[in-house]
Design a protein around this motif. Structure first.
Motif, short mmCIF file in Angstrom:
data_model
loop_
_atom_site.label_atom_id
_atom_site.label_comp_id
_atom_site.label_asym_id
_atom_site.label_seq_id
_atom_site.Cartn_x
_atom_site.Cartn_y
_atom_site.Cartn_z
N PHE A 48 0.83 -1.21 0.00
CA PHE A 48 0.00 0.00 0.00
C PHE A 48 0.86 1.26 0.00
N PHE A 49 1.88 1.30 0.85
CA PHE A 49 2.71 2.50 0.96
C PHE A 49 3.69 2.63 -0.19
N ARG A 50 4.01 1.54 -0.86
CA ARG A 50 4.95 1.59 -1.98
C ARG A 50 4.26 1.67 -3.34
N THR A 51 2.95 1.75 -3.34
CA THR A 51 2.19 1.75 -4.60
C THR A 51 1.64 3.14 -4.90
N GLY A 52 1.85 3.58 -6.13
CA GLY A 52 1.28 4.84 -6.60
C GLY A 52 0.27 4.57 -7.71
N ILE A 53 -0.89 5.21 -7.62
CA ILE A 53 -1.96 4.98 -8.60
C ILE A 53 -2.41 6.32 -9.17
N SER A 54 -2.52 6.39 -10.49
CA SER A 54 -2.98 7.61 -11.14
C SER A 54 -4.05 7.28 -12.17
N SER A 122 -24.93 13.74 -23.56
CA SER A 122 -23.87 14.54 -24.16
C SER A 122 -23.40 15.62 -23.19
N GLY A 123 -22.16 16.03 -23.35
CA GLY A 123 -21.63 17.09 -22.50
C GLY A 123 -20.24 16.77 -21.99
N ARG A 124 -19.79 17.56 -21.03
CA ARG A 124 -18.44 17.42 -20.48
C ARG A 124 -18.51 16.79 -19.10
N TYR A 125 -17.65 15.81 -18.86
CA TYR A 125 -17.67 15.06 -17.60
C TYR A 125 -16.28 15.03 -16.98
N GLU A 126 -16.27 14.89 -15.68
CA GLU A 126 -15.05 14.61 -14.94
C GLU A 126 -15.20 13.23 -14.31
N ILE A 127 -14.26 12.35 -14.59
CA ILE A 127 -14.33 10.98 -14.11
C ILE A 127 -13.21 10.74 -13.11
N ALA A 128 -13.60 10.31 -11.92
CA ALA A 128 -12.63 10.01 -10.87
C ALA A 128 -12.79 8.56 -10.46
N ALA A 129 -11.71 7.99 -9.96
CA ALA A 129 -11.73 6.61 -9.47
C ALA A 129 -11.98 6.65 -7.97
N ALA A 130 -13.15 6.16 -7.56
CA ALA A 130 -13.50 6.11 -6.14
C ALA A 130 -13.46 4.67 -5.66
N ASP A 131 -13.36 4.51 -4.34
CA ASP A 131 -13.34 3.17 -3.74
C ASP A 131 -12.25 2.30 -4.37
N VAL A 132 -11.04 2.87 -4.51
CA VAL A 132 -9.90 2.13 -5.06
C VAL A 132 -9.35 1.21 -3.98
N ARG A 133 -9.21 -0.07 -4.29
CA ARG A 133 -8.77 -1.07 -3.32
C ARG A 133 -7.48 -1.74 -3.76
N VAL A 134 -6.51 -1.74 -2.87
CA VAL A 134 -5.24 -2.44 -3.11
C VAL A 134 -5.29 -3.75 -2.33
N LYS A 145 -7.46 3.19 -1.11
CA LYS A 145 -6.48 4.24 -1.40
C LYS A 145 -7.18 5.37 -2.15
N LYS A 146 -6.93 6.61 -1.74
CA LYS A 146 -7.53 7.76 -2.39
C LYS A 146 -6.70 8.19 -3.59
N ILE A 147 -7.40 8.49 -4.68
CA ILE A 147 -6.74 8.98 -5.90
C ILE A 147 -7.06 10.45 -6.05
N LYS A 148 -6.03 11.29 -6.05
CA LYS A 148 -6.25 12.73 -6.08
C LYS A 148 -6.64 13.22 -7.47
N ASN A 149 -5.98 12.71 -8.51
CA ASN A 149 -6.24 13.25 -9.84
C ASN A 149 -7.47 12.61 -10.47
N SER A 150 -7.97 13.22 -11.52
CA SER A 150 -9.13 12.72 -12.25
C SER A 150 -8.89 12.91 -13.74
N ALA A 151 -9.82 12.44 -14.55
CA ALA A 151 -9.70 12.55 -16.01
C ALA A 151 -10.95 13.21 -16.56
#
Length: 363
Positions: A48-54, A122-134, A145-151
């Protein structure tokens, strides 16, 4: 986590049976299983501490109702890349919901997790990854694990060609303009598109004698017809009273795109105009080709109209561009109303295709 709960229950069962039957073998099995669980949890915390997720999006523009694949990139400083699962959270103006993802780890070595989803609005969306599990090595226990960035992703509005009647006044409309047709010649000698070298077949009447006298070669005036826009599509983004803002915005974008493409199909240049709350002024976009339509729709999708009241967009347009000539205004609002002169229609998000293709406007 179901596997982890079952594993813990098995440890408790072994201890219970050992107590009831007074047999040490069950205690040894329970102790061994407990030791394995401690090792798994220790390894999990290390991962968990050595893993980075984006989060990333390979295709920022997608079609409506078409499956696209956002990705999670998992990087580990050392050791094997852990297994990861996630749930999407889709965010847009007036919309916030979660969708169950179908994330699967397609590349265990590089740690790429790919999902599959589609959007029907149709339209513009922001997609984030929630409930990410390692997960641990046996996929029994996990840590969120919380993911700060989104797409960001933009869902293109669909286009439905509409029957539009064009009057002679609009077809023959000519007015002053600083833009010229690239392929339609004009007869007025004042309509000069550019000055270039003489080519065989050029008329002697188009020779620029003064410039020719200054240079060693013959120069001619390249005259083209002015590009006039007789039709203005005015979009009123009055979303304050909309019950379903996402559907209303989607219907507006698709109605605007359909109208614009239908005008391009009958070769009628036009403007798309709307009120921009950030600029506090009318924004307009000249439409000549198909790419212009999608550019205008993309710019309009940035407007958050949830708190916007009704504006007299046509009146504000007349005031800002006072003195410009036109033949028709097409008024579109977020309540599903489309009006052009005496032609009035109403469209709904659920039956938008049928509503648009069965109406007939005259410009």
């Amino acid at each position: 986590m179901k596997r982890g709960i079952i594993y813990i229950l098995l440890i408790l069962v072994c201890i219970y049976i050992g107590i009831i039957n007074r047999e040490e073998a069950y205690f040894y099995v329970a102790a061994l299983m407990l030791a394995v669980m401690v090792c798994l949890l220790a390894g999990l915390f290390t991962r968990f501490f050595r893993t980075g997720i984006s989060m990333q999006m390979n295709i920022p523009v997608v079609e409506k109702n078409r499956t696209f694949h956002p990705e999670l990139t998992v990087r580990s400083n050392s050791g094997q890349v852990p297994y990861v699962s996630a749930v999407f959270k889709v965010m847009a103006a007036g919309m916030k919901k979660k969708q169950n993802s179908t994330f699967r780890q397609i590349d265990n070595e590089n740690g790429v997790c790919q999902g599959a989803m589609s959007l029907a609005v149709s339209g513009r969306y922001e997609i984030a990854a929630a409930d990410v599990r390692v997960y641990d090595a046996f996929h029994m226990f996990y840590i969120k694990k919380k993911i700060k960035n989104s797409a960001n992703v933009y869902v293109l509005p669909q286009c439905y060609l509409m029957p539009i009647n064009i009057t002679k006044k609009t077809r023959d409309f000519v007015t002053d303009s600083d833009v010229y047709h690239a392929d339609i010649r004009g007869d007025d000698s004042s309509e000069v598109y550019q000055v270039r070298e003489y080519r065989p077949g050029d008329s002697v009447r188009n020779i620029h004698w003064k410039l020719t006298a200054r240079q060693d070669e013959i120069m001619v005036r390249d005259m083209n017809k002015t590009l006039s826009c007789p039709v203005i599509i005015c979009v009123n983004l009055d979303g304050k009273d909309c019950k379903n803002y996402g559907h209303a915005m989607s219907a507006v974008l698709e109605s605007m795109v359909s109208l614009s493409f239908s005008l391009i199909d009958i070769r009628v240049p036009h403007f798309i105009a709307w009120y921009d709350p950030e600029k506090m002024s009318i924004t307009r976009y000249r439409i000549i080709k198909e790419e212009d339509v999608y550019d205008a729709a993309a710019r309009m999708s940035y407007v958050d109209a949830r708190s916007m009241d009704w504006y007299d967009v046509i009146g504000m347009y007349r005031e800002k561009y006072r003195g410009e000539d036109f033949t028709s205004f097409i008024d579109v609002d977020m309540k599903g109303n489309i009006q052009c002169g005496d032609d009035r229609y109403h469209v709904k998000f659920e039956t938008l295709k049928e509503d648009l293709t069965h109406m007939c406007l005259t410009v």
